[in-house]
Design an enzyme around this catalytic site. Structure first.
Site, PDB file in Angstrom:
ATOM      1  N   LYS A 130       0.824  -1.213   0.000  1.00  0.00           N
ATOM      2  CA  LYS A 130       0.000   0.000   0.000  1.00  0.00           C
ATOM      3  C   LYS A 130       0.857   1.262   0.000  1.00  0.00           C
ATOM      4  CE  LYS A 130      -2.236  -0.804   3.830  1.00  0.00           C
ATOM      5  NZ  LYS A 130      -1.583  -2.066   4.215  1.00  0.00           N
ATOM      6  N   ASN A 153      -2.764   6.685   5.844  1.00  0.00           N
ATOM      7  CA  ASN A 153      -1.899   5.837   6.660  1.00  0.00           C
ATOM      8  C   ASN A 153      -0.426   6.118   6.403  1.00  0.00           C
ATOM      9  OD1 ASN A 153      -2.155   3.775   8.661  1.00  0.00           O
ATOM     10  ND2 ASN A 153      -1.286   2.309   7.212  1.00  0.00           N
ATOM     11  N   HIS A 199      -3.803  -8.939  10.990  1.00  0.00           N
ATOM     12  CA  HIS A 199      -4.788  -8.280  11.864  1.00  0.00           C
ATOM     13  C   HIS A 199      -6.045  -9.131  12.062  1.00  0.00           C
ATOM     14  CE1 HIS A 199      -2.180  -4.900  11.136  1.00  0.00           C
ATOM     15  NE2 HIS A 199      -2.565  -4.766   9.872  1.00  0.00           N
TER      16      HIS A 199
END
Length: 467
Positions: A130, A153, A199
């Site tokens: 990303k 982010n 996650h």
């Protein structure tokens, strides 16, 4: 700053006063809202007060007077269990949002919509790549002379960016924590890089993790979707979004496989990026000599960034020239030094086995520094890549667990990154690559992966007698 719309004169609770939380408080106030700010950490509360943010203990909140609760990304709202303040807000029927939702709610204004070329938003999500993809898109557009900002982010918080000018593009990196909770998700172009387990405790398993990523496309309804199809989830999502095989609103991308069909396909094989439309090749780029994009995983990132730039009207050769000047990001396949025929690569961002696998595939004759706070499964999935590893040097909490998983493969438990780097440097020979790709989180010894990467750089520089 992007003033938050829709809450003028109303109380909005803000939970979590890190970078995004503080920016949210200021943006709410700029839009005429009354932020009720709180963080359970005394240090965070002190920093907020130093910035002039008034505190309000949410354990004493009258939720009947609160229009919404805005939560920071790292705070659990469902799994493994809801934060107590979020649980109280939900029980009172108060909507819960995050800064990403506020951004999309507030980005378009009467002024921007009146522009001849209204600004656009590109949002990038996925498990790995990303940050590099986001930075590469920003780099390409900046090189083309197009106004561009990067946030989310990576870099600046979304509400802290400058109000966009005509023709500007805002490129956002969005994690699953951010896409899962945002009540508004309306990018013009959305990118899905790939999916691998990460996650899972936060999302209640792999299905919940994929669902969090998928929200950007299913609920966002972007004008164009760039989808990595090297995993079943991406292939499934591309099929769901396209109305027909030739639907050019969906651009399929891949690293390692040729994509066929009548649609818009961009893929990289053997170091070459190829673009196909309606079954015909329209462009090709040689990625092999681009120092900022080593390895197949970075070639996938290049495919995604290329797809976005093409969607915005850029020509292939102009994109190629811009890519060639991209130097990469710190802590992501970063070339730290090259001395005595040995390369030193910092990929501290490789915090899980899948991202570490991509780093291992990018180099040969590797002296591998790995370890930290290991995740489920450890490094067992990396056994197929050990033929590239001359020796492993293991650090941190998971060092001995990783040693057991390596079995008879040459390895050494070094505990600290300084010890591991010194040992790898002492044993490295011409043609070797000393690679930090931890396959683990950093929180056992460092506050974040950046600090871990910086410690590796310092150890390499000390070993080479540099300052």
């Amino acid at each position: 700053m992007i003033p938050v719309q829709g809450y003028a004169g109303r109380c909005v609770a803000v939970l979590g006063l890190g970078r995004s939380g503080l920016a949210t408080c200021h943006a709410l106030a700029a839009g005429g809202a009354l932020p009720l700010a709180w963080d359970d950490s005394p240090d965070a509360r002190a920093r907020a007060e130093a910035e002039g943010v008034a505190l309000h203990d949410l354990s004493r909140a009258d939720w009947s007077q609160v229009a919404a609760l805005v939560s920071s990304p790292g705070i659990a709202h469902l799994y493994p269990e809801p934060n107590r303040h979020i649980a109280a807000a939900l029980a009172a029927g108060v909507p819960v949002d995050n800064d990403i939702g506020l951004f999309f709610r507030s980005f378009a204004t009467a002024d921007t919509m009146a522009m001849d070329q209204p600004p656009k938003v590109v949002a990038v999500t996925g498990s790995n790549g990303k940050s590099t993809t986001t930075a590469l898109i920003h780099h390409i557009l900046t090189a083309l002379g197009r106004p561009c900002q990067m946030a989310g982010n990576i870099g600046t918080g979304v509400l802290s960016i400058t109000p966009p000018v005509e023709g500007e593009v805002v490129v956002l990196e969005l994690s699953s924590y951010q896409t899962e909770l945002a009540r508004a998700l309306t990018p013009d172009i959305a990118v899905f890089t790939n999916l691998s387990p990460d996650h899972l405790d936060r999302h209640g398993g792999m299905g919940g993790y994929f669902a969090a990523k998928r929200r950007l496309f299913a609920e966002g309804g972007p004008d164009r979707a760039v989808i990595g199809v090297d995993e079943p989830e991406g292939l499934f999502m591309a099929g769901q979004l396209a109305e027909a095989a030739e639907d050019a609103r969906v651009i399929r991308i891949s690293s390692g496989q040729k994509l066929a069909g009548p649609g818009w396909n961009i893929f990289a094989r053997k170091g070459f990026l190829a673009e196909y439309r309606a079954g015909r090749q329209v462009a090709s780029i040689d990625l092999r000599a681009m120092p900022g994009l080593p390895g197949a995983h970075n070639h996938q990132n290049a495919c995604a960034a290329y797809a976005v730039a093409r969607s915005l009207g850029a020509a292939p050769r102009v994109i190629e020239d811009a890519m060639a000047s991209f130097t990469g990001l710190p802590h992501r396949s970063q070339l730290v030094a090259e001395a005595g025929g040995v390369r030193y690569i910092n990929d501290s961002k490789a915090t899980n086995a899948d991202s570490a696998a991509k780093a291992l595939q990018a180099f040969e004759r590797i002296r591998w520094i790995a370890g930290g706070l290991g995740k489920d499964g450890g490094i067992t999935a990396l056994a197929q890549h050990l033929d590239r590893v001359t020796k492993a040097y293991l650090i941190g909490h998971s060092a001995r667990d990783f040693a057991l998983q390596l079995g008879e493969h040459p390895h050494e438990v070094c505990d600290t990154i300084e010890q591991a780097t010194a040992r790898a440097m002492a044993e490295a020979q011409t043609g070797d690559t000393v690679l930090l790709a931890p396959a683990a989180a950093s929180f056992d010894q460092f506050p974040d992966f950046e600090a871990r990467g910086s410690a590796f750089i310092a150890a390499v520089q000390a070993g080479l007698g540099r300052t």
